[in-house]
Design an enzyme around this catalytic site. Sequence first.
Site, PDB file in Angstrom:
ATOM      1  N   CYS A 275      -2.348   9.005   2.582  1.00  0.00           N
ATOM      2  CA  CYS A 275      -1.987   8.495   1.257  1.00  0.00           C
ATOM      3  C   CYS A 275      -2.999   8.908   0.207  1.00  0.00           C
ATOM      4  O   CYS A 275      -2.653   9.117  -0.943  1.00  0.00           O
ATOM      5  CB  CYS A 275      -1.862   6.978   1.313  1.00  0.00           C
ATOM      6  SG  CYS A 275      -3.278   6.196   2.078  1.00  0.00           S
TER       7      CYS A 275
ATOM      8  N   GLU B  65       0.877  -1.176   0.000  1.00  0.00           N
ATOM      9  CA  GLU B  65       0.000   0.000   0.000  1.00  0.00           C
ATOM     10  C   GLU B  65       0.904   1.211   0.000  1.00  0.00           C
ATOM     11  O   GLU B  65       1.491   1.550   1.034  1.00  0.00           O
ATOM     12  CB  GLU B  65      -0.881   0.006   1.259  1.00  0.00           C
ATOM     13  CG  GLU B  65      -1.847  -1.148   1.356  1.00  0.00           C
ATOM     14  CD  GLU B  65      -2.870  -1.126   0.244  1.00  0.00           C
ATOM     15  OE1 GLU B  65      -3.191  -0.040  -0.263  1.00  0.00           O
ATOM     16  OE2 GLU B  65      -3.327  -2.213  -0.143  1.00  0.00           O
TER      17      GLU B  65
HETATM   18  P1  NDP Z   1       8.483   4.573   4.625  1.00  0.00           P
HETATM   19  O1  NDP Z   1       8.467   3.815   3.349  1.00  0.00           O
HETATM   20  O2  NDP Z   1       9.622   5.454   4.916  1.00  0.00           O
HETATM   21  O3  NDP Z   1       8.381   3.569   5.856  1.00  0.00           O
HETATM   22  C1  NDP Z   1       7.322   2.644   6.007  1.00  0.00           C
HETATM   23  C2  NDP Z   1       7.761   1.554   6.978  1.00  0.00           C
HETATM   24  O4  NDP Z   1       8.769   0.757   6.371  1.00  0.00           O
HETATM   25  C3  NDP Z   1       8.368   2.091   8.267  1.00  0.00           C
HETATM   26  O5  NDP Z   1       7.990   1.266   9.340  1.00  0.00           O
HETATM   27  C4  NDP Z   1       9.828   2.009   7.960  1.00  0.00           C
HETATM   28  O6  NDP Z   1      10.627   1.999   9.114  1.00  0.00           O
HETATM   29  C5  NDP Z   1       9.915   0.683   7.239  1.00  0.00           C
HETATM   30  N1  NDP Z   1      11.111   0.475   6.425  1.00  0.00           N
HETATM   31  C6  NDP Z   1      12.016   1.391   5.998  1.00  0.00           C
HETATM   32  N2  NDP Z   1      12.983   0.791   5.245  1.00  0.00           N
HETATM   33  C7  NDP Z   1      12.680  -0.529   5.196  1.00  0.00           C
HETATM   34  C8  NDP Z   1      13.261  -1.674   4.557  1.00  0.00           C
HETATM   35  N3  NDP Z   1      14.362  -1.587   3.821  1.00  0.00           N
HETATM   36  N4  NDP Z   1      12.657  -2.875   4.707  1.00  0.00           N
HETATM   37  C9  NDP Z   1      11.524  -2.987   5.434  1.00  0.00           C
HETATM   38  N5  NDP Z   1      10.922  -1.947   6.068  1.00  0.00           N
HETATM   39  C10 NDP Z   1      11.481  -0.732   5.946  1.00  0.00           C
HETATM   40  O7  NDP Z   1       7.103   5.370   4.658  1.00  0.00           O
HETATM   41  P2  NDP Z   1       6.617   6.435   5.718  1.00  0.00           P
HETATM   42  O8  NDP Z   1       6.627   5.849   7.087  1.00  0.00           O
HETATM   43  O9  NDP Z   1       7.350   7.700   5.458  1.00  0.00           O
HETATM   44  O10 NDP Z   1       5.069   6.601   5.308  1.00  0.00           O
HETATM   45  C11 NDP Z   1       4.619   7.540   4.392  1.00  0.00           C
HETATM   46  C12 NDP Z   1       4.262   6.851   3.085  1.00  0.00           C
HETATM   47  O11 NDP Z   1       3.274   5.873   3.311  1.00  0.00           O
HETATM   48  C13 NDP Z   1       3.663   7.814   2.075  1.00  0.00           C
HETATM   49  O12 NDP Z   1       4.240   7.612   0.804  1.00  0.00           O
HETATM   50  C14 NDP Z   1       2.198   7.422   2.036  1.00  0.00           C
HETATM   51  O13 NDP Z   1       1.537   7.726   0.861  1.00  0.00           O
HETATM   52  C15 NDP Z   1       2.271   5.953   2.302  1.00  0.00           C
HETATM   53  N6  NDP Z   1       0.974   5.464   2.795  1.00  0.00           N
HETATM   54  C16 NDP Z   1       0.212   4.670   1.985  1.00  0.00           C
HETATM   55  C17 NDP Z   1      -1.049   4.256   2.395  1.00  0.00           C
HETATM   56  C18 NDP Z   1      -1.903   3.375   1.537  1.00  0.00           C
HETATM   57  O14 NDP Z   1      -2.843   2.797   2.063  1.00  0.00           O
HETATM   58  N7  NDP Z   1      -1.644   3.215   0.251  1.00  0.00           N
HETATM   59  C19 NDP Z   1      -1.589   4.660   3.680  1.00  0.00           C
HETATM   60  C20 NDP Z   1      -0.697   5.486   4.450  1.00  0.00           C
HETATM   61  C21 NDP Z   1       0.551   5.862   4.008  1.00  0.00           C
HETATM   62  P3  NDP Z   1      11.161   3.377   9.701  1.00  0.00           P
HETATM   63  O15 NDP Z   1      10.028   4.361   9.704  1.00  0.00           O
HETATM   64  O16 NDP Z   1      11.568   2.965  11.037  1.00  0.00           O
HETATM   65  O17 NDP Z   1      12.265   3.784   8.739  1.00  0.00           O
END
Ligand code: NDP
Length: 532
Positions: A293, A259
Site C-alpha cells: 500500500c 486502511e
Molecule cells: P479488496 O478491497 O479487494 O479486498 C480486501 C478484503 O475485503 C478481502 O478479504 C476481500 O475478500 C474483502 N471484501 C471484498 N468485498 C467485501 C465486502 N463487500 N464486504 C466486506 N469485505 C469484502 O483489496 P485487495 O485484497 O485487493 O487488497 C489490495 C488493496 O489493499 C490495495 O488497494 C492496497 O493499497 C490496500 N492495502 C492497504 C494497506 C494499508 O495499510 N493502508 C496495506 C495493504 C494493502 P476477497 O479477497 O475474498 O474478495
Amino acid sequence: MAEPVAHNESVKSRPTPSRPQQGAITPQGTLAVYEPGSGKLLGEVRVSTAAQVRETVQSAKAAQTEWARKSFAERREVLLRFKDLLLQRADEFCDHISRENGKTRNESLFMEVLPVADATAWYANNARKLLKDEKISLHMFPHKKSYLRFYPRGAIGIISPWNYPFSIPTGDAVAALMAGNAVVVKPSEFTPIIMEKTRALLEEAGLPRGLFGVVQGKGDVGAELIKAGVNMIVFTGSVATGKKVNVGAAEQMIPCVLELGGKDPAIVLPDADIDTAAKKIAWGAFANSGQTCASVERVYVHESIAKPFTEKVAELARNLRQGEPNRHDVDVGAMTTQAQVDIIKRHLDEARARGAKIVAGGEIKVTPEGARFVQPTVLTDTTQDMAIIRDETFGPMLPVMTYRTLEEAVKLANDSSYGLSAYVFTKSRAKADEIANQLIAGTVMHNDTLYTHAAPETPWGGVKSSGLGRVHGKHGMRDFCEVRHVNLERVNFPAFWYYPYSRKAWSTGLRVYRTLLGHGLSSKLKALFGKH
Ligand code: NDP
C-alpha cells in the site's frame, strides 16, 4: 525447483491457463489456492456459510468474557509464547507465505514474520502501560477528578488483503488480543491458508480455543462478518471495498478503521545522497513486487540530479534477480493475482502510448503453468495525468519525473486523491522536517521508505482516500478499546448552581466565571485544592 526467470529471457505474455482460477470457489465449496510463483496447487480451505460466520463470532465472544478477566501478565505470557513458537518455526512460515503469496523468502522473513514477532513482543510488554487509566485534570471543577479507562470492545472483525496475508491481520490481532478482545479474521480469498496456520499456532501457544476465529470466503463472507455481531471492524484493502465496509459498519453502529490504498510519492532534493536515495527508492518500489500500500509509486527528482539518479535506479532495477519466490537468491518474486497483472499492463500500455520511455524492465511474463512475473520497471517522461501517476498501480513500476522548485515538487506530490505515506530524500533533517509539514500524508519518512509499518510504536494509516483511523502504536491499541470516563469526587463542594434556582446563584455564577476566565485564576483555584 524452477530457475529464476532471466530478465533477457523472452517469455510472451499470455492469459492464465484455463483451470480453476485462483480465488474461485470449487464445486466442492472450497477455495483452491495456487502458488503465484509456480502455478501449482498449494491447498484448499472450506468456504464458511453465513451461519458459520455467526457461530464463529458467537464462540469468539463467549471465549472473550473469560479472556478479558485475565490480567495483562497472563495474556502477555500466552502471546510471548506465540512469539517464541513463531521464531522457532520462522522457516516453515516463510516457506508457506512465499508459496501462497509469491513474495520472496527474504521478504516473507523481513516483511511478514519478523515484524509480527516484534509487534507481538511489543504489545505484550507495553499493553499494560498503554492502557492504564489516564487522569484528566478538570480546570473548572477541581473538587472532582476524572479518569479515562480502556475496556476491551468484545470481538474485533479483521478483513484483510492478499499482499501481506500474515503480517497485516496478525499484527492487528495481537494488539486486539492484548487489549482483552477476541478476534475473527476474514482473509483474502487469494491467500486464505496462512490464517489457518496462525490460528493453530496461537492455540498451541495457549490461546483459548475460539478466541481467535477464522472465516473463509469471498467478499460476501466479509460482508457477513460485519453483520455477525462483531464490535469493531478493521479493514485493509481497496478504496472501493473500504467504502462498502464503512456503510456496513454504519448500519451495525460499530466503529471501523479503514486502511486503504496509496499512490505514495518520493521527493529527491538536489543535496540528496544519490546512491542511498536510489537504493531505498528501488526497494520501496519493487519490494513485494510493488504490491505494498505504501510502495513508492511516483518519484519527483530535482532536475539537476535527474540523470545520475535515473541511471542509478535503472541499473539497480536491471540487476534484480527475479524468479521462483521461495529462494534466497531471488530479489523479486511473483505477482499474487492475475487481476493485478492486468491493471499494471493497462497502466504501462497507456503510459507507453502517450510517450513514456521505459529505461529498465517493462516485460510481463506469465508461464504456461500460470506463474506470473512483472519485471521491475523504471519509466521517464510520464505526465501527471497518466493512470500510472494518478491511480494505484500496485506493481513494480517506478515512474521518475523532474521538478525545478521545491514548491512545485510539494504541489505535485500532494496532487493525488490518496495520502498514505510520502518520502523525502535530503541530507538536511531540518529541510525534511519542513517539507513533512507541507506533505498531506499519514506518514512522512526521511531518507527511507516503507519500513515504519514494522515499527509497532508508530501509528499507521492514511488521509484522504487512503483511509480512516489508525492502527499500531498507542492510538491503534487504544482504538481496540471502548473509552469510558469515570468521574469521582475529591472534595464535597457545596454547589450553588443546583435547585432551587435563584437570581443570586445566577449572579454568583456569572461573577465566578468572569473572574476565572477573565484573569486566569483557575490555576489558583486548583492550587487551593492541591495537585491531582
Ligand atoms: P479488496 O478491497 O479487494 O479486498 C480486501 C478484503 O475485503 C478481502 O478479504 C476481500 O475478500 C474483502 N471484501 C471484498 N468485498 C467485501 C465486502 N463487500 N464486504 C466486506 N469485505 C469484502 O483489496 P485487495 O485484497 O485487493 O487488497 C489490495 C488493496 O489493499 C490495495 O488497494 C492496497 O493499497 C490496500 N492495502 C492497504 C494497506 C494499508 O495499510 N493502508 C496495506 C495493504 C494493502 P476477497 O479477497 O475474498 O474478495
